[in-house]
Motif scaffolding. Structure first.
Motif, short mmCIF file in Angstrom:
data_model
loop_
_atom_site.label_atom_id
_atom_site.label_comp_id
_atom_site.label_asym_id
_atom_site.label_seq_id
_atom_site.Cartn_x
_atom_site.Cartn_y
_atom_site.Cartn_z
N ILE A 108 9.62 -80.09 -43.28
CA ILE A 108 8.97 -78.99 -43.99
C ILE A 108 8.19 -78.13 -43.02
N VAL A 109 8.28 -76.80 -43.19
CA VAL A 109 7.49 -75.85 -42.41
C VAL A 109 6.97 -74.77 -43.35
N ALA A 110 5.94 -74.07 -42.92
CA ALA A 110 5.36 -72.97 -43.69
C ALA A 110 5.89 -71.64 -43.16
N LEU A 111 6.22 -70.73 -44.07
CA LEU A 111 6.72 -69.41 -43.72
C LEU A 111 5.56 -68.41 -43.70
N PRO A 112 5.73 -67.28 -43.02
CA PRO A 112 4.64 -66.30 -42.91
C PRO A 112 4.13 -65.79 -44.25
N ASP A 113 4.99 -65.74 -45.28
CA ASP A 113 4.55 -65.21 -46.58
C ASP A 113 3.90 -66.27 -47.46
N GLY A 114 3.78 -67.51 -46.95
CA GLY A 114 3.13 -68.56 -47.71
C GLY A 114 4.07 -69.55 -48.36
N ASP A 115 5.36 -69.18 -48.49
CA ASP A 115 6.32 -70.13 -49.04
C ASP A 115 6.56 -71.27 -48.04
N LEU A 116 7.21 -72.32 -48.53
CA LEU A 116 7.51 -73.48 -47.71
C LEU A 116 9.02 -73.62 -47.59
N PRO A 148 22.68 -83.28 -48.72
CA PRO A 148 23.66 -82.21 -48.94
C PRO A 148 23.69 -81.18 -47.80
N GLY A 149 22.73 -81.25 -46.90
CA GLY A 149 22.74 -80.34 -45.76
C GLY A 149 22.34 -78.93 -46.07
N ARG A 150 21.29 -78.78 -46.90
CA ARG A 150 20.83 -77.43 -47.28
C ARG A 150 19.35 -77.25 -46.97
N LEU A 151 18.93 -75.99 -46.96
CA LEU A 151 17.52 -75.63 -46.84
C LEU A 151 17.10 -74.93 -48.12
N VAL A 152 15.88 -75.24 -48.60
CA VAL A 152 15.37 -74.57 -49.79
C VAL A 152 13.99 -73.97 -49.49
N ARG A 153 13.75 -72.82 -50.09
CA ARG A 153 12.42 -72.20 -50.08
C ARG A 153 11.68 -72.62 -51.33
N ILE A 154 10.41 -73.00 -51.17
CA ILE A 154 9.62 -73.45 -52.31
C ILE A 154 8.34 -72.63 -52.41
N SER A 208 9.51 -71.21 -34.93
CA SER A 208 8.81 -70.37 -33.95
C SER A 208 9.24 -68.93 -34.18
N GLY A 209 8.35 -68.14 -34.79
CA GLY A 209 8.73 -66.78 -35.16
C GLY A 209 9.85 -66.83 -36.17
N ARG A 210 10.98 -66.22 -35.84
CA ARG A 210 12.14 -66.24 -36.74
C ARG A 210 13.21 -67.21 -36.26
N THR A 211 12.87 -68.03 -35.28
CA THR A 211 13.82 -69.04 -34.80
C THR A 211 13.46 -70.39 -35.39
N VAL A 214 18.71 -71.71 -35.49
CA VAL A 214 19.01 -70.75 -36.55
C VAL A 214 18.12 -69.52 -36.39
N ARG A 215 18.72 -68.35 -36.41
CA ARG A 215 17.97 -67.10 -36.41
C ARG A 215 17.80 -66.65 -37.85
N MET A 216 16.56 -66.65 -38.33
CA MET A 216 16.28 -66.27 -39.71
C MET A 216 16.18 -64.75 -39.84
N ASN A 217 16.49 -64.24 -41.03
CA ASN A 217 16.31 -62.81 -41.27
C ASN A 217 14.83 -62.50 -41.49
N ALA A 218 14.51 -61.22 -41.65
CA ALA A 218 13.11 -60.82 -41.75
C ALA A 218 12.42 -61.41 -42.96
N GLY A 219 13.15 -61.66 -44.04
CA GLY A 219 12.54 -62.21 -45.24
C GLY A 219 12.62 -63.71 -45.33
N TYR A 220 13.23 -64.34 -44.33
CA TYR A 220 13.39 -65.81 -44.30
C TYR A 220 14.15 -66.31 -45.53
N THR A 221 15.09 -65.50 -45.99
CA THR A 221 15.93 -65.90 -47.11
C THR A 221 17.32 -66.31 -46.66
N ALA A 222 17.66 -66.02 -45.41
CA ALA A 222 18.97 -66.34 -44.87
C ALA A 222 18.85 -66.53 -43.37
#
Length: 310
Positions: free
Chosen positions: A189-197, A204-210, A236-239, A253-261
């Motif tokens: 688990i990690v925290a995202l800049p917008d407060g989501d986790l 199953p090999g997936r990532l979920v935003r909570i 680290s940043g978007r990585t 993984v390089r995340m997009n600006a919204g950390y949705t993909a």
């Protein structure tokens, strides 16, 4: 004129000679940090976190011991002795110099003084058989823990200045959406800049935003890439580094600006990765602890931390 020339040039030559002798340019280069740090045989590690300076902490999923070492020298010793039934998975260091541990099959979490190893607090989240408090992330307002057997997060709120709450002040956040799917084995688990986790679903090999307020969740689009056996997450940043244990792969993984993909840029592999459990960043390197979950843990089984380019 000759006397004037001597008065000017000789002191300059002397000064140049002295500055050359004491120049850092001729100093020996600093000794590189070791690429491998040995842990005690039979330690059976799972969690790792890097603290202030070059200090690293590793927890044992066998007996709950915590080893403290130095990334620069590679040397260390046991800070918190182990006890049967106190197995530890993830651990993290907060800004107040406290070490938080996910107490795995014990159903709770403990807090220690990272300098002395003294126990400061304990939170007993559940006594339900089969619960596995696996990993955690520390934010300014709370500490969040995953449970690999239940579709919940445990939340320990922090007071002003990071003050520890009472032992019963935690809450259980029920998850909804894809994070409520049974038998997914929530892990890192990690925290995202917008407060989501961001949480790894290992099986199953997936990532979920909570959403940490409501427990609502949604999948992160990885373009069809599976992070099966995802254990530790390092952001680290978007990585995002996804440490996949039994596959012995670290997906970058390089995340997009919204950390949705995210798009997988590369995979780190190699013989130095022996079922890595989790890791942490220090400078331009990722330090990973090898859990070796594919072999039987015996008193003579060797374990280590390895450094890989980030």
């Amino acid at each position: 004129m000759q006397r004037l020339f001597s008065l000017i040039v000789v002191p300059l030559l002397a000064a140049a000679t002295l500055s050359t002798v004491g120049s850092p340019a001729v100093a020996h280069p600093a000794k590189p940090f070791p690429a491998r740090i040995a842990l005690p045989d039979g330690f059976t590690p799972e969690g790792l976190t890097i603290g202030h300076g070059t200090t690293v902490y590793v927890g044992s999923i066998l007996d709950g011991a915590v080893w403290r070492g130095d990334l620069r020298t590679g040397r260390g010793s046991v800070l918190i002795p182990g006890n049967p039934g106190t197995d530890k998975a993830g651990l993290k260091l907060d800004q107040q110099g406290r070490l938080w541990t996910a107490d795995f099959s014990g159903g709770g979490a403990s807090v220690y003084d990272a300098g002395t190893g003294a126990k400061l607090a304990h939170y007993q989240f559940t006594d339900e058989p089969g619960s596995f408090v696996n990993d955690l992330v520390i934010t300014k307002r709370a500490v969040y823990f995953t449970d690999s057997a239940r579709q919940v997060l445990y939340v320990v709120p922090l007071g002003p200045g990071g003050r520890l709450p009472a032992p019963t002040a935690f809450r259980v956040l029920q998850l909804t959406g894809p994070a409520a799917t049974p038998d997914v084995y929530h892990n890192g688990i990690v925290a995202l800049p917008d407060g989501d986790l961001l949480v790894a679903q290992m099986l199953p090999g997936r990532l979920v935003r909570i959403d940490p307020r409501t427990g609502g969740s949604r999948y992160v689009d990885l373009g069809g890439y599976s992070v099966e056996r995802a254990d530790g997450l390092v952001l680290s940043g978007r990585t995002l580094y996804v440490i996949r244990n039994l596959t012995s792969v670290i997906a970058v993984v390089r995340m997009n600006a919204g950390y949705t993909a995210g798009v997988v840029q590369r995979e780190i592999t190699g013989p130095q990765l022996r079922v890595p459990a989790t890791g942490d960043l220090f400078g331009s390197a990722l330090y990973v602890v090898n859990g070796r979950f594919d072999v039987e843990s015996t008193p003579s089984t060797d374990y280590d931390i390895v450094r890989v380019p980030a």
